[in-house]
Scaffold this active site. Sequence first.
Site, PDB file in Angstrom:
ATOM      1  N   HIS A 396       0.822  -1.207   0.000  1.00 57.67           N
ATOM      2  CA  HIS A 396       0.000   0.000   0.000  1.00 57.67           C
ATOM      3  C   HIS A 396       0.859   1.260   0.000  1.00 57.67           C
ATOM      4  CE1 HIS A 396      -2.438   3.192   1.873  1.00 57.67           C
ATOM      5  NE2 HIS A 396      -3.405   2.666   1.150  1.00 57.67           N
ATOM      6  N   ARG A 488      -7.221   1.027  -9.926  1.00 52.61           N
ATOM      7  CA  ARG A 488      -7.612   0.213  -8.769  1.00 52.61           C
ATOM      8  C   ARG A 488      -8.686   0.980  -8.014  1.00 52.61           C
ATOM      9  NH1 ARG A 488      -1.708  -0.341  -8.400  1.00 52.61           N
ATOM     10  NH2 ARG A 488      -1.104  -2.522  -8.120  1.00 52.61           N
ATOM     11  N   ARG A 535     -10.567  -1.813 -12.674  1.00 56.39           N
ATOM     12  CA  ARG A 535     -10.671  -3.139 -12.071  1.00 56.39           C
ATOM     13  C   ARG A 535     -11.753  -3.143 -11.008  1.00 56.39           C
ATOM     14  NH1 ARG A 535      -5.455  -5.368  -9.079  1.00 56.39           N
ATOM     15  NH2 ARG A 535      -6.200  -3.994  -7.454  1.00 56.39           N
ATOM     16  N   GLY A 653      -1.053  -9.340 -13.652  1.00 56.32           N
ATOM     17  CA  GLY A 653      -0.887  -8.721 -12.341  1.00 56.32           C
ATOM     18  C   GLY A 653       0.310  -9.417 -11.714  1.00 56.32           C
ATOM     19  N   CYS A 703       0.060  -4.926 -15.786  1.00 54.73           N
ATOM     20  CA  CYS A 703      -0.179  -3.753 -14.942  1.00 54.73           C
ATOM     21  C   CYS A 703       0.460  -3.933 -13.576  1.00 54.73           C
ATOM     22  CB  CYS A 703      -1.668  -3.467 -14.824  1.00 54.73           C
ATOM     23  SG  CYS A 703      -2.602  -4.848 -14.174  1.00 54.73           S
TER      24      CYS A 703
HETATM   25  C1  PEP Z   1      -0.930  -7.243  -9.385  1.00 49.32           C
HETATM   26  O1  PEP Z   1      -1.236  -8.201  -8.682  1.00 49.32           O
HETATM   27  O2  PEP Z   1       0.110  -7.211 -10.083  1.00 49.32           O
HETATM   28  C2  PEP Z   1      -1.769  -6.046  -9.443  1.00 49.32           C
HETATM   29  C3  PEP Z   1      -1.554  -5.106 -10.333  1.00 49.32           C
HETATM   30  O3  PEP Z   1      -2.776  -5.932  -8.538  1.00 49.32           O
HETATM   31  P1  PEP Z   1      -2.570  -5.539  -7.008  1.00 49.32           P
HETATM   32  O4  PEP Z   1      -1.181  -5.011  -6.857  1.00 49.32           O
HETATM   33  O5  PEP Z   1      -3.598  -4.508  -6.724  1.00 49.32           O
HETATM   34  O6  PEP Z   1      -2.825  -6.844  -6.323  1.00 49.32           O
HETATM   35 MG    MG Z   2      -3.178  -8.313  -7.810  1.00 46.38          MG
END
Ligand code: PEP
Ligand code: MG
Length: 760
Positions: A396, A488, A535, A653, A703
Amino acid sequence: MKKVPEILILEEIKKEDIPSVGGKGASLGEMYGIGLPVPRAFVVTAQAFRRFLGETGIEERLFAGLANLNVEDNAALEEASRKARELVLSVAIPQHLQKKIRDAYSELGNEPVVAVRSSATAEDLPDASFAGQQETYLNIQGDGDLLLSVQRCWASLYGARAIYYRAKQGFDDRSVNIAVVVQELVDAKKAGVMFTSHPVTGEPLTIIEGSWGLGEAVVSGSVSPDKYVFDHRSGQVVDRLISAKLEMVIPDGRKGTKTIEVPGDIQKSPVLTDAEVKELAKFGSIAEGHYGVPQDLEWAISGKEFYILQSRPITTIRAPVQGKPAAATAGKVLVEGQGASPGIGSGRVAMVRDIKDVGSVKEGDILVAKMTNPDMVPAMRKVAAIVTDEGGMTCHAAIVSRELGTPAVVGTKKATSVLRQGQVVTVDGEKGLVYEGKTEAPPQKEKAVAAVAAAPIITATSVKVNVSLPEAAARAGATGADGVGLLRIEHLILGLNKTPMWYIRNRKEEEFINELAGGIRIVLDAFPGKPVWVRTLDAPTDEFRNMAGGEDEPHEHNPMLGWRGIRRDLQSPDQFRLQVEAFKRLWQAGYSKLGMMFPMVSHPDEFIQAKQMMKGWGVDVENVTLGIMVEIPASAILIEDFIKAGIRFASFGTNDLIQYTIAVDRNNENVAGMYKPKHPAVLKTIDDTIQICRRYGVECSICGQAGSDPEMAEWLVEHGISSLSANIDAVAKIRDRVARTEQRMILEAARRVHAREGVQ
Ligand code: PEP
Ligand code: MG
């Protein structure tokens, strides 16, 4: 300002006229002058705009409303932008100006269909690049709509993103004007872009990209175009890559454009014949010969007619954009961690051990915490830097600080025990170090964005940007990215401080939908005409716990593997329905580039079930863009089945894909050293998935944080990825690396052909 007519026709325009007609207008005039087939046009000059402001008496009010604006205050920026645009649209264009515009229009023919394009220009710096920040209106016909479109272009000079960009570049709003180019719209059957020469070596290789319909599909990156390489030495097409072209942009009746599916029989057929490639390359040579440097052109073909719509120098190769190295010069190193957001910040340590401590964090402090959470975002906005004990590059604290442009060091293990409240420290977010004392280095916070907003680089692989906070939309837009590869929404929802279930239980569903749609809309508006993939909710249960309604969240042994992403939405139809409703309203409002992306999918049935639920709630699921995150190995293994189930795109991801592939918790600093994005198993999974997506012509993107690493970006381009999405601070360097990689690949391919044919 010099006495210049309100209207200039193409034949009258020379390159010296930039202050009156803007870069776009001047370039068209010059192209016409050297014999390129430019569609007929006239320009409503910058002087016309200033006379409009003066004669309607709105000038002083307009600029007063923009004076002393803090562009970092998103609400204030949006409000000032809204008021300025409304003011410009609230008054009638003076009659004599209306007449001149109407007369010039009738000279083009009997109510021809035109494109109305903004061309902003600065008095003191006429060649400043404001490209892409103001509006364009395509397929306009008739006096009434033309006048309205001209006025809308004028108003678009005061869009939030444009105001932000000018403020960051040090332009006074009063010195920036706007000209409007009105040009016959070519009803293109095929169109695209062309690079006249190899931009690094200057080799006479012209690279042409094309697709069906108007050129917007290629320019915006919504379609994978065909690619042709023409070698001027041999006079031959030396390479061609024919793609599955799924979408095309066409005129929509009498107004605007629409995106439709390309008829099946021509999706995979070549757009250009060799003779057409050769003819286009010839026009490219004329342009390059005239300007003396390789050009990036937009072209269109209607029937047998060729048109060149735009020509500008290729700006691929530039100095590195990151500015001075962020080396702090302060005292001894106190703690070390991972540099998660570049830049240097000095200040007093504000220790946040508990949410109660957030209130005492002051502007310019250094926020130190075990880990940040959504409650801390207001405090994170104020501080000079952020330091955490826990977390890695995708936690975060890392995500939010990068988005806020605040330096951050994460995963120090001991910052909260080693650093003391009030102690003065310096944080180097590039190197991951926290020093004792204060550095002399200048504040770096805005540097990255100012730098990335320079002249655009054109890449065939789209380079998009990740956004988490709507307030970062203007900064993200100012990078010139090709769209948003990941928005996000959990940060937006967590920022409301109430769980979706709270809204449902308290019968405040409408409030939730409005908040969500409003937040997404801010981001969509910062990327007009570009794809924005949003998303659906993916917040682990532990992140919901501190919010109103969070008391009912289950305590999970491992929230990372728990009730999050699509699995939770499918089991909580009410929560899913509210999100779908927000998307539905935006689609209905005409945001056709909005795509919906499902997180944590592991089985095609989940995708199918989500689609069925959406259909039941009135969404035309076959005609909206739905895709998935590939972040669980299962979805990579089953990618072909997902494609058959109808996904329009897949996006890696990697933050999760890595942790689930090699069983390394992404937020656990004890195993941070084992978290290896380039682990061969991860690379193999990604490569296999890309190849299957390519086979089916499905856009494959990334991403996760790995997409912000230039080395990884190079590898991904080499392996055929269709687009990448990077953090705001990384867009420029990724775009640079992608461009270099593409050019190298084209060159290598051409050399291979030459070697085979014995040309060299
Ligand atoms: C990921 O998992 O690479 C992603 C982009 O989503 P998050 O970081 O929000 O889990
Ligand atoms: Mg993710």
